[in-house]
Each structure stands twice: as C-alpha cells, then as structure tokens.
Design an enzyme around this catalytic site. Sequence first.
Site, PDB file in Angstrom:
ATOM      1  N   GLU A 131       0.895  -1.084  -0.036  1.00 63.82           N
ATOM      2  CA  GLU A 131       0.035  -0.079   0.093  1.00 63.82           C
ATOM      3  C   GLU A 131       1.009   1.323  -0.038  1.00 63.82           C
ATOM      4  O   GLU A 131       0.249   2.284  -0.661  1.00 63.82           O
ATOM      5  CB  GLU A 131      -1.007   0.040   1.058  1.00 63.82           C
ATOM      6  CG  GLU A 131      -0.492  -0.132   2.611  1.00 63.82           C
ATOM      7  CD  GLU A 131      -0.092  -1.390   3.067  1.00 63.82           C
ATOM      8  OE1 GLU A 131       0.423  -1.476   4.411  1.00 63.82           O
ATOM      9  OE2 GLU A 131      -0.026  -2.406   2.422  1.00 63.82           O
ATOM     10  N   CYS A 181       7.993  -0.644  -2.462  1.00 66.07           N
ATOM     11  CA  CYS A 181       7.274  -0.627  -1.184  1.00 66.07           C
ATOM     12  C   CYS A 181       7.675   0.590  -0.472  1.00 66.07           C
ATOM     13  O   CYS A 181       8.364   1.533  -1.139  1.00 66.07           O
ATOM     14  CB  CYS A 181       7.772  -1.794  -0.216  1.00 66.07           C
ATOM     15  SG  CYS A 181       9.457  -2.105  -0.029  1.00 66.07           S
TER      16      CYS A 181
END
Length: 148
Positions: free
Chosen positions: A9, A65
């Site tokens: 995310e 990430c």
Amino acid sequence: MKIAIGCDEMGYELKQTLITRLKEKNIEFTDFGSFENEKVLYPSIAEKVALEVKNNDYDRGILICGTGIGMAITANKIHGIRAAQIHDSYSAERARKSNDAHIMTMGALVIGPSLAVSLLDTWLDSDFSGGRSQAKVDLMEEIDQKNR
C-alpha cells in the site's frame, strides 16, 4: 518485453506512475497488486512477481514498497532471481549491465515520481553486457544452486 509489477500500500501511488510510463512506452505488463486501499504484507506480492519472472512468464519485474529493501530481500529468496534495490541512475544501469538483475525494487518513501520514472527508463533501456560480468553472474548462480 513483458513486465510483472507489484507493490504494497505504501508503493501504490508510485506504482501507478510507473504503470503510466509503461503504457507510454507500449510495454506489456501485469499488475499483481496491491490495489487501491488494499492492505497487504509486501512479501506476498514480492513472491508473486518473482515467481512469475522465474517461470519466464515475464521478462522482468518491478516491486515497490516504502524503502524497496524488504521487496528486494524477499524477491531474492526465490531461487534464480536477482533483484536490485534502485535509487540512483548509475545503480539502475549497473543492475542490468553488470548483474543482469531481473527485478528492480524502489522505495516510494525514498524517491519521488520523476526520479522513479527516470530510473525505470534507464533500467528498461539497459541490457546485460556479459563480458567480464558474465563470470560474476555465473558465480552468483553457482552460489545460489549450492545453497538452495
């Protein structure tokens, strides 16, 4: 060229930027997640992308990430994969030319979108040079085989 791309995310927005660039360059790709507002544990995405590249379903992979570190560590757990964390243009070029890296990882909290696009272009436009680097890559593969 076919690219497998994935993120957690924290890397979602940067992944979308890189997908836009892949489309501009007419490069075929598959998005393995995460998707908008989806929380995932990044190792699961890294494993998916690395296995797709290892199985020759995709030529290269991109993982994003927060730092790029965890994605690189996880992808490198897959036998036969060489993933490199990329945050500067020289590393982007050498990851391909000297190390024949299959997967590039980036940190969305470390680099901005314009640099990420530039690094992607450099990495995509660089090919393994072989030569003196071939013996090093061969030794990497030998070590990988010996320690599986």
